[in-house]
Design a protein around this motif. Sequence first.
Motif, PDB file in Angstrom:
ATOM      1  N   ASN A 108       0.720  -1.038  -0.007  1.00 10.76           N
ATOM      2  CA  ASN A 108      -0.092   0.032   0.055  1.00 10.76           C
ATOM      3  C   ASN A 108       0.807   1.194   0.054  1.00 10.76           C
ATOM      4  O   ASN A 108       0.580   2.052   0.945  1.00 10.76           O
ATOM      5  CB  ASN A 108      -0.865  -0.242   1.281  1.00 10.76           C
ATOM      6  CG  ASN A 108      -2.001  -1.119   1.170  1.00 10.76           C
ATOM      7  OD1 ASN A 108      -2.466  -1.403  -0.087  1.00 10.76           O
ATOM      8  ND2 ASN A 108      -2.190  -1.614   2.361  1.00 10.76           N
ATOM      9  N   ASN A 109       1.846   1.178  -0.740  1.00  8.88           N
ATOM     10  CA  ASN A 109       2.762   2.402  -1.056  1.00  8.88           C
ATOM     11  C   ASN A 109       3.397   2.751   0.137  1.00  8.88           C
ATOM     12  O   ASN A 109       4.209   3.749   0.486  1.00  8.88           O
ATOM     13  CB  ASN A 109       2.148   3.623  -1.518  1.00  8.88           C
ATOM     14  CG  ASN A 109       1.350   3.237  -2.806  1.00  8.88           C
ATOM     15  OD1 ASN A 109       1.999   2.836  -3.680  1.00  8.88           O
ATOM     16  ND2 ASN A 109       0.133   3.777  -3.015  1.00  8.88           N
ATOM     17  N   LYS A 110       3.753   1.818   0.948  1.00  6.65           N
ATOM     18  CA  LYS A 110       4.615   1.808   2.306  1.00  6.65           C
ATOM     19  C   LYS A 110       5.723   0.855   2.314  1.00  6.65           C
ATOM     20  O   LYS A 110       5.212  -0.401   2.172  1.00  6.65           O
ATOM     21  CB  LYS A 110       3.806   2.088   3.591  1.00  6.65           C
ATOM     22  CG  LYS A 110       2.714   3.042   3.936  1.00  6.65           C
ATOM     23  CD  LYS A 110       2.095   2.815   5.259  1.00  6.65           C
ATOM     24  CE  LYS A 110       0.934   3.860   5.163  1.00  6.65           C
ATOM     25  NZ  LYS A 110       0.306   3.641   6.510  1.00  6.65           N
ATOM     26  N   SER A 111       6.864   1.312   2.503  1.00  9.89           N
ATOM     27  CA  SER A 111       7.990   0.398   2.678  1.00  9.89           C
ATOM     28  C   SER A 111       7.894  -0.714   3.660  1.00  9.89           C
ATOM     29  O   SER A 111       7.364  -0.278   4.834  1.00  9.89           O
ATOM     30  CB  SER A 111       9.374   0.994   2.899  1.00  9.89           C
ATOM     31  OG  SER A 111       9.594   1.940   1.590  1.00  9.89           O
ATOM     32  N   VAL A 112       8.263  -2.007   3.464  1.00 13.60           N
ATOM     33  CA  VAL A 112       8.143  -2.919   4.553  1.00 13.60           C
ATOM     34  C   VAL A 112       9.423  -3.698   4.932  1.00 13.60           C
ATOM     35  O   VAL A 112      10.120  -3.700   3.847  1.00 13.60           O
ATOM     36  CB  VAL A 112       7.024  -3.923   4.026  1.00 13.60           C
ATOM     37  CG1 VAL A 112       5.806  -3.433   3.902  1.00 13.60           C
ATOM     38  CG2 VAL A 112       7.545  -4.741   2.643  1.00 13.60           C
ATOM     39  N   LEU A 113       9.397  -4.151   6.041  1.00 10.39           N
ATOM     40  CA  LEU A 113      10.641  -4.916   6.524  1.00 10.39           C
ATOM     41  C   LEU A 113      10.389  -6.287   6.414  1.00 10.39           C
ATOM     42  O   LEU A 113       9.076  -6.740   6.957  1.00 10.39           O
ATOM     43  CB  LEU A 113      10.854  -4.570   8.051  1.00 10.39           C
ATOM     44  CG  LEU A 113      12.027  -5.463   8.634  1.00 10.39           C
ATOM     45  CD1 LEU A 113      13.305  -5.052   8.250  1.00 10.39           C
ATOM     46  CD2 LEU A 113      12.158  -5.106   9.942  1.00 10.39           C
ATOM     47  N   GLY A 114      10.782  -6.998   5.394  1.00 11.63           N
ATOM     48  CA  GLY A 114      10.527  -8.371   5.237  1.00 11.63           C
ATOM     49  C   GLY A 114      11.631  -9.356   5.074  1.00 11.63           C
ATOM     50  O   GLY A 114      12.817  -8.864   4.969  1.00 11.63           O
ATOM     51  N   GLU A 151      14.232  -1.358   6.792  1.00  6.32           N
ATOM     52  CA  GLU A 151      13.175  -0.589   7.080  1.00  6.32           C
ATOM     53  C   GLU A 151      12.769   0.232   5.596  1.00  6.32           C
ATOM     54  O   GLU A 151      11.528   0.512   5.752  1.00  6.32           O
ATOM     55  CB  GLU A 151      13.291   0.355   8.078  1.00  6.32           C
ATOM     56  CG  GLU A 151      13.228  -0.573   9.526  1.00  6.32           C
ATOM     57  CD  GLU A 151      13.488   0.361  10.807  1.00  6.32           C
ATOM     58  OE1 GLU A 151      13.483   1.540  10.360  1.00  6.32           O
ATOM     59  OE2 GLU A 151      13.484  -0.153  11.858  1.00  6.32           O
ATOM     60  N   ASP A 152      13.612   0.560   4.976  1.00  5.48           N
ATOM     61  CA  ASP A 152      13.503   1.367   3.544  1.00  5.48           C
ATOM     62  C   ASP A 152      12.834   0.325   2.489  1.00  5.48           C
ATOM     63  O   ASP A 152      12.722   0.667   1.434  1.00  5.48           O
ATOM     64  CB  ASP A 152      14.561   2.025   3.153  1.00  5.48           C
ATOM     65  CG  ASP A 152      15.638   1.060   2.905  1.00  5.48           C
ATOM     66  OD1 ASP A 152      15.655  -0.029   2.853  1.00  5.48           O
ATOM     67  OD2 ASP A 152      16.936   2.070   2.396  1.00  5.48           O
ATOM     68  N   GLY A 153      12.690  -0.937   2.818  1.00  6.36           N
ATOM     69  CA  GLY A 153      12.177  -2.044   1.857  1.00  6.36           C
ATOM     70  C   GLY A 153      13.203  -2.298   1.094  1.00  6.36           C
ATOM     71  O   GLY A 153      12.826  -3.198  -0.088  1.00  6.36           O
ATOM     72  N   LYS A 154      14.622  -2.193   0.923  1.00  2.45           N
ATOM     73  CA  LYS A 154      15.301  -2.148   0.171  1.00  2.45           C
ATOM     74  C   LYS A 154      16.215  -3.424   0.259  1.00  2.45           C
ATOM     75  O   LYS A 154      16.615  -3.652   1.343  1.00  2.45           O
ATOM     76  CB  LYS A 154      16.158  -0.933  -0.194  1.00  2.45           C
ATOM     77  CG  LYS A 154      15.647   0.237  -0.701  1.00  2.45           C
ATOM     78  CD  LYS A 154      16.556   1.233  -1.060  1.00  2.45           C
ATOM     79  CE  LYS A 154      15.682   2.438  -1.671  1.00  2.45           C
ATOM     80  NZ  LYS A 154      16.545   3.590  -2.016  1.00  2.45           N
ATOM     81  N   ALA A 155      16.499  -4.334  -0.628  1.00  2.00           N
ATOM     82  CA  ALA A 155      17.336  -5.405  -0.653  1.00  2.00           C
ATOM     83  C   ALA A 155      17.920  -5.679  -1.867  1.00  2.00           C
ATOM     84  O   ALA A 155      17.614  -5.249  -2.935  1.00  2.00           O
ATOM     85  CB  ALA A 155      16.453  -6.628  -0.227  1.00  2.00           C
ATOM     86  N   LYS A 156      19.107  -6.572  -2.085  1.00  2.00           N
ATOM     87  CA  LYS A 156      19.683  -6.867  -2.991  1.00  2.00           C
ATOM     88  C   LYS A 156      20.430  -8.176  -2.926  1.00  2.00           C
ATOM     89  O   LYS A 156      20.765  -8.637  -1.634  1.00  2.00           O
ATOM     90  CB  LYS A 156      20.775  -5.636  -3.267  1.00  2.00           C
ATOM     91  CG  LYS A 156      21.992  -5.539  -2.221  1.00  2.00           C
ATOM     92  CD  LYS A 156      22.990  -4.489  -2.449  1.00  2.00           C
ATOM     93  CE  LYS A 156      24.069  -4.282  -1.462  1.00  2.00           C
ATOM     94  NZ  LYS A 156      24.674  -3.297  -1.723  1.00  2.00           N
ATOM     95  N   PHE A 157      20.762  -8.890  -4.179  1.00  2.00           N
ATOM     96  CA  PHE A 157      21.418  -9.933  -4.227  1.00  2.00           C
ATOM     97  C   PHE A 157      22.257 -10.123  -5.144  1.00  2.00           C
ATOM     98  O   PHE A 157      21.712  -9.582  -6.426  1.00  2.00           O
ATOM     99  CB  PHE A 157      20.734 -11.287  -3.907  1.00  2.00           C
ATOM    100  CG  PHE A 157      19.379 -11.301  -5.010  1.00  2.00           C
ATOM    101  CD1 PHE A 157      19.466 -12.142  -6.040  1.00  2.00           C
ATOM    102  CD2 PHE A 157      18.329 -10.685  -4.872  1.00  2.00           C
ATOM    103  CE1 PHE A 157      18.406 -12.172  -6.901  1.00  2.00           C
ATOM    104  CE2 PHE A 157      17.065 -10.672  -5.687  1.00  2.00           C
ATOM    105  CZ  PHE A 157      17.299 -11.472  -6.727  1.00  2.00           C
TER     106      PHE A 157
END
Length: 896
Positions: free
Chosen positions: A465-471, A856-862
Motif C-alpha cells: 500500500n505504497n509503504k516500505s516494508v521490512l521483510g 526498513e526502507d524496503g530495499k534489498a539486493k543479491f
Amino acid sequence: MKIKISLALSFFAVLIGFVAFKIEDDPFTQILKKLDEYTTKYQQEKVYLHLDKPYYAIGDDIWFKAYVLNTKTQAPSGISKILYVELINEKDSLKRLVKLPIMGGVTWGDFKLTDSLGEGNYRIRAYTNYMRNFGTDFFFDKTIKIGNSWANKVFTFTDYKFAKENNADKVTATIHFEDKNGVAYKESDVSYDVQLDFRSIARGRTKTDLKGDAVINFTNSQSFLNKKGKIVATITLDNKQKVIKSIPITSTSNDVDVQFLPEGGTLVEELPQKIAIKALNNSGNGENITGKIVDESGVEMVNIESTYLGMGNFTLNAQPGKTYTAKIKFKDGSEKDFKLPTAQKSGYALAVNNLDTGKVVIKLLASASLTTGDELRIVAQQGGNVYYVSKAKVDKQVLLATIPRSKLPSGIVQFTLFSATNQPIAERLIFNKNKTDLIDLKLNSTGLSAVKKGLSAFSFEASNNNKSVLGSFSVSVTNASKVTPDEDNESNIIAGLWLTSDLAGHVEKPNHYFLNDDLKTIRELDNLMLTQGWRRFLWKNVISDLAPAITYKPELSTSISGTVTKGGKPVANGKVMLMSTKGGLFVVDTVTNAEGKFNFDNLVFSDSTKFVVQARTKADRKFVEIKVDAVPYQIVTKNKNSADIDINVNNSLMKYIKESDNYFNEMTRLGLLERTIKLDEVVITEKRNVAKNSSNLNGAGNADYILTAKDLSNCVTLSQCLNGRIPFVIFRNGVPYSTRSQNTPMSIMVDGMQVESEFLDNLNATDIETIEVLRSIANTAIYGSRGGGGVLVITTKRGGGEVSYNNYAPGVVVVNQKGFSVSRDFYAPKYDSQTTNSKQDYRSTIYWNPQVVAAEDGKAKFDFYNADEAGTYRVVIEGIDAEGHLARKVFTYDVK
C-alpha cells in the motif's frame, strides 16, 4: 489489509432485506465472543516451504525455506520456535528428518539426496509439534519427483489398461525395460509381485519381448479402500545381475466417481439452487464429464458439464415429489447414471455470487412456509476473526446483501447461516483475492549479465500500500532450459498460505488459480470452493465449549525435563544437574518443584547429543529415580496427495537427469559430491532375550532373534554396527537382507513406524532397547507383504520419542536428544576478475539464498554468477513481512 469487526462496535452493510444491528446488543454476541475466545485460546499454525526446484535427481540437494504463520493473526507465528521437516518415500517410510529453529516465523534447511536413495515419488512434510494437536491434514505435505541415473541400470515406463471381468477390475500392465541410453532389455527374465494395500494379490514370472516389454495381468477382486499399491518387478540382466524396480499402482480401474454438492449444503424443494459437480477418476484426479439431468419420468431438465479438473456447476429448481438422475458420459464414451441428493420439503438455502471483482453478493432463499418473520443471521469469518455479520427477518423468500470485497481478507472466507435458535444450518466458502494483502516487489534488473559465468546483480524495493516494508525473502534461480517450470503445481507461497494450508484433502494443481485473474479462472476457483472439504474448527464445538485435546505443547526451545522421585513419591527441592562434554564441558543445574519436576530449557546444540542428568535429594542423597519426559515421533500417515504420484518418474525426468549427469560427474571429480561406501557382509549367530516395550505385532519377544542394548555397546554408526551382529542377516550397501530372501530387503519398523534402511543411521545405538529379527513365515505373516523379506523390529528406550535415556547408576541417567540440524550454505562458484577457472559449471539451480532481508526502507539486493550453460534463467522471489503480507515475483532472462 487486516480489518476485522470488533465485537464492541456496530457493523452496517449494503442490505436488501437484511437489518444492520449493534453486535453488543444482540444475544448472538455470546456465540461470536465464544468464537473469538476459542480461536484465541487455540490459535493454530500453518507452514509453507519454498523449494528451489519443482523436481530433483539423486545427487541433488533440496534447498528450502519455511514460512510459519499464525492462522488467527495471519502474521509470522510466535507460537512455536521449532520446525520438523521430513523426507518420506512413496512407501510412506521416513528417509530424512531435520529439526530447525524458527526465528520470526521463518527458518531454512536442506536435504542431501545421496545415491543410497532410489528414484520415486517422495513427500516433503513440515509441521511444528503444536500443529500435531489439530491433525495431519493441515501439515505442509507436498509430493515431489526424484529421478535417479547414478546407480540405475534399468529404466522403466509402464502403461496400464483396465477392463471389467465379472464385476472385478482386470488390469494389464505393460512395463518397458531399457537402459539410460534407451536400449531395450530384450528377452530378459522378469519375476513380479503385485501388491495392493500391502497385500500380495498376484505373483509370477514372464519375459520381455524384442521391444523390451513385459506384460503383467492381474485382477483386483477384493474391496480395497483406495486400490493403490505397487508392482515389484525383478529383471535378470545378461550378466545374471538382478535389478528390482518398484512401480506404483495408482488405480485398478478407469471408474469415475461423480458427486453432486448443493450450494450451502442442502437441496430444498422449489428453491433454485446451484449444484456443484465433482468428478474424480480412480487415481483421485479430476476428470471432465458431460451429461444431463432428468426427472423420474425421463424429462430432460438441464445439460451439464464440468469445465476444469472435473468440477463445474448447474442450477436446478427441485420440484415437490420429484427425483432426479444425472446421466453422465465419460471421455471413453461410456455412460453411467448417478442419483442426485433428495431435496428436503422445506428449508433455507445460502447462495453467494463471488464473481464480481468489487463485491460479494449474498442471497438467502427460504421456503414459502418459512416466511414467518424468524430472525436468521449470517457470519463471515476467517481464522476466528469476524469480518461480516448481519441478521434478517425472513418475511419473504429472497433476501440480498452486498459486501465490498475490500472489507474481506485474502484467502478462504467462511459464510455461515444461523437459525433463529442460533444453530448453523448452511455454509458456503469463498476465496477472496485482495491486492492490499500482497507485497509489491519492484525489481531492478539493470545489473544482470547475459553471458555465461557473468555476474548478475539484482535489487528490489518491497512495499505494501505504497509503504516500505521490512521483510524476509527467499530467492531461487534455475536454468529453466534444464528445469522446466511446473507452473500449475510448483511451490507457490500464495497458493500455499492462502489456499491449500486451509483445505483438507488433495487440491489438484493449486497454482493454476493464481496464474490469471480472468473470469474463467475465478469461476474455476469458485467451483473448488463449492466442492472442497474445509474444517479447521466446527461451529458446534465452539457453541458447546468443546475444546480440542491439546496433547503436544508449543516448543519454544529445545529442553530436557522430567520428574525425580524416591520410593514412588516426588522429590521436592531436589538438586538436578545437566552435563555434556560435546564441544567442551557444559554444566547447568536447577532444583525440582513441589511435584518433583525439573526442566532445562533454551538448550542449543546440533545433531544428536548425549547428556548426563544427575539428581540428588535436598540432603544430597543419591538413591532417587529420574524419569525423563519424551515426546513420541509423529507417525507417517498415508499421502493425502497420492493423486500427484507419477507412475513413470525416471521417464518423466529423463531429460533433466541426463543433463544433471554432467554436473554430478564434475562435482564428484572435484570432491564436492559424496557417494555411498559399500560394506562387506558378515554373519554370526547368538541368542538373546526380550524387552517389554516392543512394538512387535506378534507380541514382545516373539522373534527369531533379539539384540539388546548390551549388544550395541561401542557402536558409532548403527548400520555398520548391525552388520555382522545379526545371524542370517546380511547387509548390502547398508540395506539388510535375510538369507531366506536375498532379493527382497527387510522391512524396518522403529517403534511401530516403518522407515527405510538409510534412517538407521539417524538413530543412536545408545537409544535402542531391543532389535527383534523376524525371518520365519510364522513371525513375518502378520506384516503381510511388508514381511516378505523379513522384518527388523527396533524398539527405542521407553518405546520411542525424540528424547531417550538409559539409567547407569542411582540418580544418574544418560539422555540422548535430537538437536538442531545444521543448515548448509548453497555452493556456487565465483568468477571474478582474479579467477581463471576453466572448470565446467553445469548447475541447474544457479543460486539459492533463503535469507534476503529488506530493511526498513524496503530495499534489498543479491547477486550471483551465471553457470557455464546458456538458457533461460528463472528468478523466483518469495517472502513475507511482519504483518503477514505475502510476496511472489517471477523474472526470466536469457543467457547466451
